[in-house]
Each structure stands twice: as C-alpha cells, then as structure tokens.
Design an enzyme around this catalytic site. Structure first.
Site, PDB file in Angstrom:
ATOM      1  N   LYS A   1       5.690 -23.496   2.607  1.00 56.49           N
ATOM      2  CA  LYS A   1       4.307 -23.134   2.271  1.00 56.49           C
ATOM      3  C   LYS A   1       4.112 -21.623   2.248  1.00 56.49           C
ATOM      4  CE  LYS A   1       1.857 -27.372   3.389  1.00 56.49           C
ATOM      5  NZ  LYS A   1       0.804 -28.028   4.166  1.00 56.49           N
TER       6      LYS A   1
ATOM      7  N   LYS B   1       1.371 -33.860  -6.672  1.00 58.34           N
ATOM      8  CA  LYS B   1       0.055 -33.641  -7.262  1.00 58.34           C
ATOM      9  C   LYS B   1      -0.122 -32.186  -7.699  1.00 58.34           C
ATOM     10  CE  LYS B   1      -1.568 -33.071  -2.607  1.00 58.34           C
ATOM     11  NZ  LYS B   1      -2.284 -33.611  -1.476  1.00 58.34           N
TER      12      LYS B   1
ATOM     13  N   LYS C   1      10.537 -34.350  -6.915  1.00 59.12           N
ATOM     14  CA  LYS C   1       9.623 -35.284  -6.267  1.00 59.12           C
ATOM     15  C   LYS C   1       8.303 -35.354  -7.045  1.00 59.12           C
ATOM     16  CE  LYS C   1       6.985 -35.475  -2.021  1.00 59.12           C
ATOM     17  NZ  LYS C   1       6.571 -34.785  -0.820  1.00 59.12           N
TER      18      LYS C   1
END
Ligand code: LTN
Length: 337
Positions: free
Chosen positions: A117, A202, A199
């Site tokens: 992140k 969204k 993967k």
C-alpha cells in the site's frame, strides 16, 4: 441462540471501501450465513480501517450503508449475529492504543500489505496505514475471538494478532484468547477476466476485468463473453490456459460442481457457449443478491437500527475485555458513586 455458551466466537470484518467483486463474495460473504449458524458470530464493517487510505467522506458513508445492506442480503440475521460498525465501538481505538505499547515499528514496517500500500499510495503513507494490523488485532482480541476466517492476504495480520495477544498475556497475565485462523474452503484465486495472470481486483482500471456485486445480469454476461481465453478450444484446467482455468474455477465456485465435473460437462463444447454458461451461473447468484441489497438500501432507518443494536451488543462485549486490559496495565478505574 440456543447453546450459545458452547459455540466458539468467530470474528470477521470487511472494509466499506467501495465496489466488491465476485472474488470478495466467494472469499468471504458467501460463507457468512453458514458461519452464523455454526459460531457465535460477530461481523464488523471496518470503517476505521478504510480511513487509512484517502476517502471522499460522502463515498465512505454511502459505501458503509452498501456493505451493511449486503451483509443482510447475504443472509446475516441481526437476531443471531452481532453486526456493527467498528467506529461505533470506541473500544477498538482504545485497545489499539494499548496494543501499540507492545508493538514494534519493525514488525509493522515489514508487513507485506503495508509495503504494497505504501507503493500504491505513496502520496499518503500515514501512521494509521502502518498501524492497520494493530487495529485489526484489537478488533479480534476485544471479543475473545477463537476463530477468524482469513484469506491468504490477511494471514500475516492474523499472525501478528496472535503474537500481540501472547506478548500481552506474558507481560501482564492471561487476558486475551489467542485466535486461530479459520481456513475458508478454498475457491482458488479468482483472476481478472481480461488479464488472467493478475488477481481480480476492483481497482483494475479496466471494468471488464472484474465482476462487481453491482453488475446486472446483462453486464455480467457481456463481461464473460469478452473474457480473455486462448486459441485452442479445450475447456480444461491447465497452467498454460490461465483464462479458461479461471472461468472453470468461477463456474465451479458458483455452481458447486468441481473442476472435473465442469470439464466433463463442457467436453467438446465451444468457448462461446461455455462463457455464456459461466456468465449465467454467476448472474443467477449475483443478480438476486444485488436486488435484495438494494431493497435494504432503501430503508436507511432500518439499517441504522440494525447497526445501533449491533453496536450496543458489541460495546458491552468489548468493554468487558477493555476494562480487564486497563486494570492489568495499571490504569485507575473511575471511582464509583
Ligand atoms: N483487513 C481485513 C478486514 C478486517 C478484518 C478485521 C478481518 C478488519 N478487521 C478483523 C478479520 C478480522 C481486510 O481488508 N480483508
């Protein structure tokens, strides 16, 4: 809630951070209803976690209602499970502070998710982002949780929760149950429909790569029709066929048939027909779920009342643990009377 005493405590949470994909559905939501039957279950909306990356406040609010409605649409029953927003139970932030006193910066900066992140949000690497796993430990430990359903990506965080519980117990005496991972029945990684090496996510810039819980039947079928496959026409699981393998996994997960049965069912069939069937199988589940969720969403008062009731129960349970913790570390109780 017969035999509540004998049931193990299970805690799970999802962040209200926007669109959920069928990957999230299969990995978490789909199992919630069954878990509710088998365990003393607590399901939280991890809204404080969501704040660790920049949010548009109005969107966070909307997404929190969306997720609450989705929990109910999946069959969670406020009479039987504790359903609440993390921010409604101050003990989560309070226990985080205490757990921070037994957490080392090195063990947080080493976390895979923090490192990922930090790259993705390099303009906003804040202290809360680094402290994310400690808040998660507080979520879990406050309820004397025994079981936590975790996917691959959260295993490291659960491991830290266990370490912190043990460390605290060793230093201050037995206080927390040490939680165990509940291994979710594996669905295999659900991958992007356009880039099956990746993967399904969204945050994919290409909407055709993922199926969202908010896609209607037409959108679902259209996206599967466009799914990337390959040039030979065999519907079999194979490392050389990531696209087809992904579609087989998705079909299996939504129909309950295994990969072998799926291969047999479509032996000799064309990709076009298979893709349509996968789309229909997914839409058969996701379309009613979306409609049910939207029904709940229309009644904000009801959703508020569900969350209020959940918060009251959660506060009661969490405060019992927090009081114990405060006492153990030597904080003064408030004088009575
Ligand atoms: N970090 C989790 C959500 C989450 C959670 C938890 C899961 C927050 N607190 C406690 C299990 C237990 C996620 O984003 N998947």
């Amino acid at each position: 809630m017969e035999n509540m005493e004998e049931k193990k405590v299970l805690f799970s949470a999802i962040q209200p951070s926007g669109i959920l994909t069928i990957g999230n559905y299969l990995g978490a939501l789909k199992n919630f209803k069954k878990l509710q039957d088998e365990y003393k279950s607590i399901f939280s909306l991890a809204d404080l976690h969501t704040l660790t990356v920049r949010q548009v406040p109005a969107d966070l609010k909307k997404n929190t209602y969306e997720l609450a409605a989705l929990y109910l649409a999946c069959g969670l029953d406020p009479e039987r499970s504790v359903i609440f927003a993390q921010s409604h139970v101050p003990a989560h932030a309070e226990l985080t502070w205490i757990l921070n006193t037994v957490t080392y910066p090195g063990e947080l900066s080493r976390m895979t998710q923090f490192k990922d992140k930090s790259i993705k949000h390099e303009d906003n690497i804040n202290m809360a982002l680094m402290d994310y796993p400690v808040l998660m430990a507080a979520d879990i430990l406050l309820y004397q949780t025994e079981l936590v359903p975790v996917g691959e990506d959260q295993k490291q965080h659960l491991e830290l929760s266990r370490d912190l519980a043990e460390r605290f117990n060793n230093r201050f005496g037995e206080t927390f149950k040490v939680p165990e991972p509940y291994i979710t029945p594996s669905v295999g990684r659900i991958r992007s429909l356009t880039e099956p090496e990746k993967k399904m996510s969204k945050s994919d810039a290409n909407e055709n790569g993922y199926i969202s819980i908010n896609d209607d039947k037409d959108a679902i079928i259209r996206k599967f029709k466009r799914a990337v496959t390959d040039s030979d026409n065999k519907i079999v699981v194979s490392p050389e066929k990531p696209g087809i393998t992904n579609l087989i996994n998705i079909y299996s997960a939504f129909t309950g048939k295994n990969a072998k049965e799926t291969e047999l069912e479509f032996e000799g069939k064309l990709y076009g027909e298979f893709k349509l069937k996968v789309g229909e199988a997914v839409a058969d589940v996701i379309d009613p779920l979306r409609l049910e969720k939207n029904k709940y969403l229309q009644d904000k008062d009801y959703l508020d009342s569900v969350l209020k009731r959940g918060a009251e129960t959660a506060q009661y349970l969490a405060n019992k643990t927090l009081r114990k913790v405060y006492k153990k570390v030597g904080l003064l109780p408030i004088a009575r009377g």
